[in-house]
Scaffold this motif. Structure first.
Motif, PDB file in Angstrom:
ATOM      1  N   SER A 265       0.867  -1.091   0.095  1.00 54.89           N
ATOM      2  CA  SER A 265      -0.038   0.049   0.032  1.00 54.89           C
ATOM      3  C   SER A 265       0.847   1.329  -0.053  1.00 54.89           C
ATOM      4  O   SER A 265       0.432   2.293  -0.750  1.00 54.89           O
ATOM      5  N   ASP A 266       2.074   1.292   0.812  1.00 52.33           N
ATOM      6  CA  ASP A 266       2.918   2.411   0.978  1.00 52.33           C
ATOM      7  C   ASP A 266       3.430   2.550  -0.500  1.00 52.33           C
ATOM      8  O   ASP A 266       3.578   4.011  -0.818  1.00 52.33           O
TER       9      ASP A 266
ATOM     10  N   ARG B 230       2.512   1.726  -3.374  1.00 50.61           N
ATOM     11  CA  ARG B 230       1.610   2.085  -4.638  1.00 50.61           C
ATOM     12  C   ARG B 230       0.988   3.681  -4.543  1.00 50.61           C
ATOM     13  O   ARG B 230       1.033   4.448  -5.258  1.00 50.61           O
ATOM     14  N   GLU B 231       0.948   4.301  -3.043  1.00 51.96           N
ATOM     15  CA  GLU B 231       0.827   5.614  -2.692  1.00 51.96           C
ATOM     16  C   GLU B 231       1.803   6.391  -3.083  1.00 51.96           C
ATOM     17  O   GLU B 231       1.887   7.463  -3.654  1.00 51.96           O
ATOM     18  N   SER B 232       3.050   5.970  -2.905  1.00 51.20           N
ATOM     19  CA  SER B 232       4.378   6.647  -3.478  1.00 51.20           C
ATOM     20  C   SER B 232       4.278   6.617  -5.090  1.00 51.20           C
ATOM     21  O   SER B 232       4.924   7.651  -5.620  1.00 51.20           O
ATOM     22  N   ASP B 233       4.039   5.543  -5.748  1.00 48.49           N
ATOM     23  CA  ASP B 233       3.957   5.773  -7.116  1.00 48.49           C
ATOM     24  C   ASP B 233       2.860   6.680  -7.673  1.00 48.49           C
ATOM     25  O   ASP B 233       2.989   7.165  -8.536  1.00 48.49           O
ATOM     26  N   LEU B 234       1.763   6.633  -7.008  1.00 44.23           N
ATOM     27  CA  LEU B 234       0.699   7.468  -7.533  1.00 44.23           C
ATOM     28  C   LEU B 234       0.844   8.897  -7.189  1.00 44.23           C
ATOM     29  O   LEU B 234       0.811   9.884  -8.004  1.00 44.23           O
ATOM     30  N   ASP B 235       1.682   9.278  -5.928  1.00 41.69           N
ATOM     31  CA  ASP B 235       2.142  10.497  -5.723  1.00 41.69           C
ATOM     32  C   ASP B 235       3.153  11.074  -6.698  1.00 41.69           C
ATOM     33  O   ASP B 235       3.305  12.440  -7.127  1.00 41.69           O
TER      34      ASP B 235
ATOM     35  N   SER C 247       3.556  10.242 -10.019  1.00 42.79           N
ATOM     36  CA  SER C 247       3.085  10.156 -11.376  1.00 42.79           C
ATOM     37  C   SER C 247       2.516  11.419 -11.670  1.00 42.79           C
ATOM     38  O   SER C 247       1.935  12.345 -10.907  1.00 42.79           O
TER      39      SER C 247
END
Length: 79
Positions: free
Chosen positions: A69-70, A72-77, A79
């Protein structure tokens, strides 16, 4: 030095047993897992020692879902 085929060593060292998180810190006996929870974000497991009748809670670090989850959040932030 090569040993003769008929000569046997009477004493040989045994390898040291690896440290295990499932051995009881009180008596050294193997413990049985009775509960596992990851709701806090950590992989917390409860073990019971049948020999000394005590329960021990062992933290195995961050839970897999929390790490994913962490990430994924860092990937979304990013992008």
């Amino acid at each position: 030095m090569k040993l003769l085929a008929w000569l046997k060593l009477a004493y040989r060292r045994k390898p040291v047993a690896k440290a295990s998180l499932t051995t009881c810190p009180e008596c050294g006996a193997e413990m049985v897992r009775i509960d596992r929870t990851t709701m806090t974000g950590n992989d917390m497991r409860t073990y019971r020692c049948d020999h000394c009748q005590k329960e021990h809670v062992v933290n195995f670090g961050p839970a897999l879902w929390k790490v994913l989850s962490d990430a994924r959040e860092s990937d979304l932030d990013g992008s």
